[in-house]
Design a protein around this motif. Structure first.
Motif, mmCIF file in Angstrom:
data_model
loop_
_atom_site.group_PDB
_atom_site.id
_atom_site.type_symbol
_atom_site.label_atom_id
_atom_site.label_comp_id
_atom_site.label_asym_id
_atom_site.label_seq_id
_atom_site.Cartn_x
_atom_site.Cartn_y
_atom_site.Cartn_z
ATOM 1 N N LYS A 292 0.830 -1.208 0.000
ATOM 2 C CA LYS A 292 0.000 0.000 0.000
ATOM 3 C C LYS A 292 0.865 1.259 0.000
ATOM 4 O O LYS A 292 0.550 2.246 -0.684
ATOM 5 C CB LYS A 292 -0.925 -0.008 1.211
ATOM 6 N N VAL A 293 1.950 1.233 0.759
ATOM 7 C CA VAL A 293 2.865 2.383 0.773
ATOM 8 C C VAL A 293 3.454 2.614 -0.619
ATOM 9 O O VAL A 293 3.543 3.757 -1.093
ATOM 10 C CB VAL A 293 3.975 2.159 1.818
ATOM 11 N N CYS A 294 3.844 1.530 -1.282
ATOM 12 C CA CYS A 294 4.370 1.665 -2.641
ATOM 13 C C CYS A 294 3.299 2.176 -3.596
ATOM 14 O O CYS A 294 3.597 2.950 -4.526
ATOM 15 C CB CYS A 294 4.903 0.317 -3.125
ATOM 16 N N MET A 295 2.051 1.770 -3.365
ATOM 17 C CA MET A 295 0.954 2.235 -4.205
ATOM 18 C C MET A 295 0.735 3.733 -4.023
ATOM 19 O O MET A 295 0.459 4.467 -4.992
ATOM 20 C CB MET A 295 -0.323 1.462 -3.860
ATOM 21 N N GLN A 296 0.851 4.197 -2.810
ATOM 22 C CA GLN A 296 0.686 5.623 -2.547
ATOM 23 C C GLN A 296 1.771 6.451 -3.228
ATOM 24 O O GLN A 296 1.530 7.591 -3.625
ATOM 25 C CB GLN A 296 0.703 5.878 -1.038
ATOM 26 N N LYS A 297 2.968 5.889 -3.367
ATOM 27 C CA LYS A 297 4.051 6.607 -4.033
ATOM 28 C C LYS A 297 3.796 6.781 -5.524
ATOM 29 O O LYS A 297 4.416 7.636 -6.168
ATOM 30 C CB LYS A 297 5.372 5.874 -3.807
ATOM 31 N N LEU A 298 2.910 5.945 -6.088
ATOM 32 C CA LEU A 298 2.571 6.107 -7.508
ATOM 33 C C LEU A 298 1.751 7.368 -7.761
ATOM 34 O O LEU A 298 1.712 7.854 -8.893
ATOM 35 C CB LEU A 298 1.784 4.885 -8.005
ATOM 36 N N ARG A 299 1.121 7.884 -6.718
ATOM 37 C CA ARG A 299 0.236 9.034 -6.906
ATOM 38 C C ARG A 299 1.043 10.335 -6.946
ATOM 39 O O ARG A 299 1.091 11.122 -5.997
ATOM 40 C CB ARG A 299 -0.790 9.101 -5.774
ATOM 41 N N CYS A 300 1.677 10.542 -8.073
ATOM 42 C CA CYS A 300 2.454 11.749 -8.285
ATOM 43 C C CYS A 300 2.604 11.967 -9.783
ATOM 44 O O CYS A 300 2.364 11.056 -10.591
ATOM 45 C CB CYS A 300 3.827 11.650 -7.614
ATOM 46 N N ASP A 301 2.996 13.183 -10.158
ATOM 47 C CA ASP A 301 3.156 13.497 -11.579
ATOM 48 C C ASP A 301 4.279 12.678 -12.210
ATOM 49 O O ASP A 301 4.205 12.326 -13.395
ATOM 50 C CB ASP A 301 3.440 14.991 -11.750
ATOM 51 N N GLU A 302 5.327 12.382 -11.412
ATOM 52 C CA GLU A 302 6.416 11.582 -11.958
ATOM 53 C C GLU A 302 5.943 10.178 -12.325
ATOM 54 O O GLU A 302 6.364 9.620 -13.342
ATOM 55 C CB GLU A 302 7.568 11.489 -10.938
ATOM 56 N N GLY A 303 5.060 9.620 -11.484
ATOM 57 C CA GLY A 303 4.532 8.308 -11.789
ATOM 58 C C GLY A 303 3.690 8.299 -13.046
ATOM 59 O O GLY A 303 3.798 7.389 -13.878
#
Length: 772
Positions: free
Chosen positions: A531-542
């Motif tokens: 879930k933590v890794c999934m939250q890191k996807l929520r960005c413009d870079e992702g």
């Protein structure tokens, strides 16, 4: 008279005393009481039947191992356990052994037994408590017409007693049947039956059918003999010792009929179940249950037991106890069925530490579900854990169905799979085979997307080739054109990369939860990490990363694969100068896909937050402090909630000593071991045995299960066993075959180190061929 002919004729009519004395095993399976609602036998109750619960208390008990084998075990204690009878405590008295050389006492069962009736009863319908469950009505033991006197004067006892004494006389004079019969013949008989057990064991552990239309060797030339007879015949031809043994067998004792096969399968399953119960021992265990319907409509209930095996360095084990069935599918019937199977196997239901099911209301209902009814029947708190695998599956299903574009994407993938599966198309496809999409298993979605992304060039080339060759027919060409147009769009490639990113992060938790040694704390921890890794996807870079992958793949396509459509001008604009056309721009596509990106990621994270709520519970916190990486490692106050589940005492001093000891051990290690609860229990269980409360806490932590993956895995064995051509078997045989195939390591032990046990029990039940 030839002793061999006499043996065959006499044992077919009735068992010989010498035969019985050397082969009979315990015909009952008692163990300590396992039901909390058993009442004491009241005064005046029937001593032979054990009315008001005495017989029921021992009807499903595990075999005691403290009874006599060759002679009665007349145990003499300073003080025997007392029971209430009519308001007065009564117990067994050692003086009762006087003039009763047949009487023996079991400490484990706290019951009296008759040695000669256990060993030499001839299978008559009338056998009393002295043989089956054990006699314990101490109030009426010395009554004239009841208890010991009534049993001692019964016809069955007198017959068994005479056979026992006859056997002793034969032993003293060296004239036992086993010595009168040629010892070489006994060895041949055992070798033959042992080979039959080996053949059946091999077939059942490999999920292969046994029977054909024929049962006898004489008719094998007619065909249809089945794998059992065919493999046995092949073994006889290859083994000279076995071929020589077959020549000496009586024609009525070839042991190749289907009844013998069923008997051996039943024996193997019985031994395997006993081995599982022995592995569990006195440990607490987690109950895992899942169900499925077979093609005949029968509901198959897979019951799996998770426990810490103390006999093997405290390793975690999960075993398939049985595959049960229920006449009705309501929660109460399922609960009764589960408890009945536990009692039948000899497991104590009060030792259930936790329960793991799927999220169906039938199982998880807080008011009328199985998890609630089980707690009410056992009158104890048994935490329910919603299978983490099911929750992970629901996260994917709900999150992916939130966006219509994602659903359309998977519909195109499914259409592409069906198209490439057609024989006329499959011969031209050179890439990796596409995977089938299954609603109940989202891992197929990840496999499908991975194949499409890795073989995108081969797929587009195939569709282009089909479109350009008229020999394939108009339908195939039109379908190829439509699919090529769909998969060549930037939105399709973008969604493919997005779905692959999301599902790839959820794949490690899914694989970990499939393993039987994964405990609840480890499962929740890996899900939290995902879930933590999934939250890191929520960005413009992702988003930019996924967008660039999609556009690069689209630009790499040959121009010929891009669908061409001739543009025609609007005739109404002939008199006007058109400087710019209206329509969807690339910027608009990127904006829409960006919205889709954030919406999908938010849906997955939101579903994971909602479903994995165990992280906020006191149980999760208690499991967390048993992790050596925790700052509150071995905090006794936090661990107390787990210890209370089993009413285990907690010693604060032991926790303090264990904490300092384990931390010092961790600091002294330089090899960089990954310190986990499992590692601690495996390496330092001998040291922790001096701190029993700490050892209990660690065992409980590993006993908590995370998923019902083992139950679902057993359904694969069920499908292989209960195939289209094997639908005539009864449920009992089906359940035994599934268990033997699934627990193949124990099945193999039945044909190796436990072979003598199987042979002895087989010898007792089948009396035509002398084995011992």
């Amino acid at each position: 008279m030839d002793i061999r002919k006499w043996l065959v004729s006499s044992t077919s009519a009735r068992p010989s005393s010498d035969l019985e004395c050397t082969t009979i095993t315990l015909p009952f399976q008692p163990a300590p009481p396992i039901q909390s609602d058993i009442t004491e036998t009241p005064a005046g109750s029937n001593s032979e039947t054990g009315a008001n619960g005495a017989e029921a208390e021992f009807s499903n008990l595990q075999a005691v191992d403290d009874l006599g084998i060759d002679q009665p075990n007349q145990v003499k204690l300073k003080q025997y356990p007392a029971r209430m009878f009519g308001g007065k405590k009564r117990a067994f008295v050692s003086s009762w052994y006087i003039n009763r050389d047949w009487l023996e006492y079991s400490v484990k069962a706290d019951s009296a037994f008759c040695f000669c009736c256990r060993k030499f009863n001839v299978g008559t319908s009338r056998v009393d408590a002295f043989v089956n469950a054990g006699y314990r009505n101490w109030k009426n033991a010395n009554e004239t017409d009841r208890g010991f006197h009534k049993h001692q004067t019964s016809k069955e006892h007198l017959s068994s007693y005479a056979m026992w004494k006859e056997r002793e006389r034969r032993v003293s004079s060296g004239k036992e049947i086993s010595t009168l019969l040629n010892a070489d013949q006994l060895q041949k008989n055992r070798y033959y039956v042992s080979s039959i057990i080996d053949v059946i064991g091999f077939l059942v552990e490999n999920q292969l059918p046994l029977r054909g239309k024929l049962d006898a060797f004489d008719n094998m030339s007619e065909g249809g003999s089945g794998l059992f007879l065919s493999l046995l015949d092949y073994t006889i031809k290859k083994d000279p010792l076995l071929a020589d043994a077959v020549k000496t067998l009586p024609r009525n004792a070839t042991y190749t009929c289907h009844d013998i096969q069923n008997e051996i399968i039943s024996l193997l399953s019985e031994v395997v179940t006993e081995a599982i119960v022995k592995e569990v021992g006195d440990s607490y265990y987690t109950l895992k249950v899942d169900g499925t319907r077979d093609p005949t409509g029968c509901e198959n209930i897979s019951i799996v037991i998770r426990f810490v095996n103390e006999s093997e360095s405290y390793e975690v084990a999960e075993r398939l106890l049985t595959v049960a069935t229920a006449e009705m599918g309501d929660a109460r019937t399922l609960t009764d069925t589960i408890l009945a199977e536990l009692n039948k196997a000899g497991l104590n239901p009060s030792k259930i530490l936790s329960q793991v099911y799927d999220g169906a209301s039938l199982m998880s209902g807080k008011i009328g579900g199985v998890q609630k009814l089980l707690q009410e029947k056992l009158n104890k708190n048994i935490p329910y854990v919603h299978c983490l695998n099911h929750q992970l599956h629901l996260v994917v299903v709900h999150a992916m169905s939130a966006e219509a574009a994602v659903m359309d994407f998977f519909n195109v993938c499914n259409a592409l799979y069906k198209y490439c599966k057609k024989p006329t198309i499959a011969v031209h496809y050179k890439g990796e085979r596409l995977k089938r999409l299954l609603e109940q298993r989202w891992t197929g979605h990840l496999a499908t997307v991975s194949v499409i992304l890795n073989n995108f060039e081969e797929i587009t080339s195939l569709l282009t080739e089909i479109d350009s060759v008229r020999a394939h027919g108009p339908e195939l060409r039109m379908e190829a054109v439509g699919l090529l147009r769909e998969i060549s769009t930037p939105s399709f490639l973008f969604i493919a990369n997005l779905v692959h990113e999301v599902l790839a992060l959820l794949d490690p938790p899914n694989k970990l939860l499939q393993r039987e040694d994964t405990d609840l704390w480890t499962g929740l921890s890996i899900v939290t990490s995902a879930k933590v890794c999934m939250q890191k996807l929520r960005c413009d870079e992702g988003f930019t990363k996924v967008w660039e992958k999609a556009t690069a793949a689209a630009n790499a396509l040959p121009k010929s694969t891009t669908p061409k459509r001739r543009r025609t001008g609007n005739k109404n604009m002939d008199d006007y100068l058109v400087e710019e056309t209206t329509g969807q721009r690339e910027d608009d596509v990127e904006t829409e896909l960006k919205r889709l990106y954030y919406s999908t990621v938010d849906s997955v994270v939101g579903e994971m937050d909602q479903r994995f709520s165990e992280q906020n519970s006191h149980l999760y916190r208690a499991l967390a402090v048993l992790d050596p990486e925790s700052d509150l490692f071995l905090d006794p106050e936090t661990v107390k909630c787990i210890m209370d589940l089993t009413q285990s005492p907690i010693c604060y001093a032991e926790f303090e000593v264990a904490k300092n000891f384990l931390r010092s051990q961790k600091e002294s290690k330089t090899e960089g071991d990954n310190w986990t609860t499992k590692l601690i229990l495996s390496k330092y269980h001998k040291a922790l045995q001096t701190m029993p409360s700490v050892l209990t806490a660690f065992k409980h932590a590993l006993t908590f299960g995370a998923s019902t993956a083992m139950c679902e895995n057993s359904f694969s064995s069920l499908r292989n066993v209960f195939s289209d051509h094997r639908r005539s078997m009864l449920h009992k045989r089906k359940a035994q075959l599934v268990q033997l195939a699934f627990e193949r390591d124990l099945t193999r032990k039945c044909t190796t180190e436990w072979k003598d046990t199987v042979l002895r029990r087989f010898n007792v039940r089948t009396r035509r061929l002398q084995l011992f």
